[in-house]
Design a protein around this motif. Structure first.
Motif, mmCIF file in Angstrom:
data_model
loop_
_atom_site.group_PDB
_atom_site.id
_atom_site.type_symbol
_atom_site.label_atom_id
_atom_site.label_comp_id
_atom_site.label_asym_id
_atom_site.label_seq_id
_atom_site.Cartn_x
_atom_site.Cartn_y
_atom_site.Cartn_z
ATOM 1 N N TYR A 1 7.994 -3.528 -0.433
ATOM 2 C CA TYR A 1 7.705 -3.823 0.428
ATOM 3 C C TYR A 1 6.076 -4.048 0.457
ATOM 4 O O TYR A 1 5.196 -3.758 -0.323
ATOM 5 C CB TYR A 1 7.866 -2.918 1.663
ATOM 6 C CG TYR A 1 6.988 -0.914 0.660
ATOM 7 C CD1 TYR A 1 5.331 -0.555 1.266
ATOM 8 C CD2 TYR A 1 7.866 -0.174 0.502
ATOM 9 C CE1 TYR A 1 5.214 0.418 0.222
ATOM 10 C CE2 TYR A 1 7.013 1.367 -0.628
ATOM 11 C CZ TYR A 1 5.822 0.980 0.159
ATOM 12 O OH TYR A 1 5.948 2.059 -0.822
ATOM 13 N N ILE B 1 11.231 -3.230 4.135
ATOM 14 C CA ILE B 1 11.427 -2.951 2.552
ATOM 15 C C ILE B 1 12.085 -4.440 2.527
ATOM 16 O O ILE B 1 13.177 -5.129 3.722
ATOM 17 C CB ILE B 1 12.773 -2.693 1.989
ATOM 18 C CG1 ILE B 1 11.985 -1.341 2.845
ATOM 19 C CG2 ILE B 1 12.819 -2.618 1.354
ATOM 20 C CD1 ILE B 1 13.010 0.479 2.855
ATOM 21 N N LEU C 1 9.454 3.269 -3.207
ATOM 22 C CA LEU C 1 10.997 3.047 -3.419
ATOM 23 C C LEU C 1 10.994 3.776 -4.610
ATOM 24 O O LEU C 1 10.894 3.478 -5.647
ATOM 25 C CB LEU C 1 10.926 1.941 -2.965
ATOM 26 C CG LEU C 1 10.843 0.796 -2.058
ATOM 27 C CD1 LEU C 1 10.759 -0.743 -2.475
ATOM 28 C CD2 LEU C 1 11.243 1.032 -1.073
#
Length: 254
Positions: free
Chosen positions: A142, A153, A186
């Motif tokens: 992202y 994302i 993430l």
């Protein structure tokens, strides 16, 4: 499904039907690269960590500047295949993968990548091998498209069978989750079936978690609302899976 356990320290533990997130179990996470700074030199010296039977630390030169946006992946024998600094992707030889420039378009790309530096957003990339074609590699990432706002994302796909094994980007920056993403980053974890992968990211200033599922049949997305709302402004926390993959802990500085 997620199950919730919350603590006063604002660490949320989330139970997942999954195994460990550590790529090291298959040696795909054996090589980490640190400390490369271009500084107008053809090559820059950094540090290479190689995990395996024992940890080996060496200095070596590579052409890519690497700051805090970084991901890499190895083959099953622990040999480096691909790595990225958030601006573009190189293969193990330090050759830029065709069509990989222009990752994460927006504010930070314009500030740093256009100057020959590196992307500066921690833990914004997860790199996984395809589960049906071993030549394909999925980048989930992202960007920061505007001040303090991380948007969407994105999905980038690399085919390492192209260009005589040098690799080629099939497509890049394809939105897979449309939302603002929290600075916690993430994180990936192996599914309980021992084959598939979950990739988890949190919506900014919320208790919404985006879930990306990678299987041999492709990619699907979903979301879940759980735990306390995390509001942190410009600061970042962290998402971390337990070693057995059964819990996800989230730390937030506020």
């Amino acid at each position: 499904h997620f199950q919730r356990y919350a603590m006063k320290t604002r660490v949320i533990l989330i139970g997942l039907l999954c195994f460990t997130a550590l790529l090291q179990a298959q040696r795909q996470g054996d090589v980490w690269l640190f400390g490369y700074d271009y500084n107008n030199n053809p090559l820059s010296e950094g540090i290479r960590f190689t995990f395996g039977d024992s940890l080996v630390i060496v200095s070596e030169q590579r052409p890519m500047t690497i700051w805090n946006s970084y991901a890499s992946i190895c083959d099953s024998a622990g040999s480096l295949i691909l790595y990225t600094n958030g601006c573009y992707i190189d293969n193990a030889d330090g050759t830029t993968v065709e069509n990989s420039e222009g990752l994460n378009p927006g504010l930070l790309y314009d500030l740093f990548c256009e100057e020959g530096s590196a992307y500066r957003l921690s833990q914004n990339t997860v790199l996984l091998q395809d589960l049906s074609n071993p030549n394909l590699y999925h980048f989930f990432h992202y960007p920061r498209a505007q001040s303090s706002i991380n948007t969407n994302i994105l999905h980038t796909l690399v085919d390492m069978s192209a260009n005589g094994g040098e690799g080629q980007v099939v497509f890049k920056n394809a939105p897979i989750v449309f939302d603002t993403i929290h600075n916690d980053g993430l994180h990936a974890v192996r599914h309980a079936n021992g084959r598939d992968w979950w990739v988890i990211g949190a919506k900014k200033n919320s208790n919404v978690y985006h879930k990306i599922l990678l299987t041999p049949l492709g990619i699907s997305t979903s979301q879940q609302i759980i735990g306390n709302v995390a509001v942190s402004g410009f600061t970042a926390g962290e998402l971390v899976f337990s070693p057995d993959g059964s819990r996800l802990a989230r730390f937030n500085p506020k």
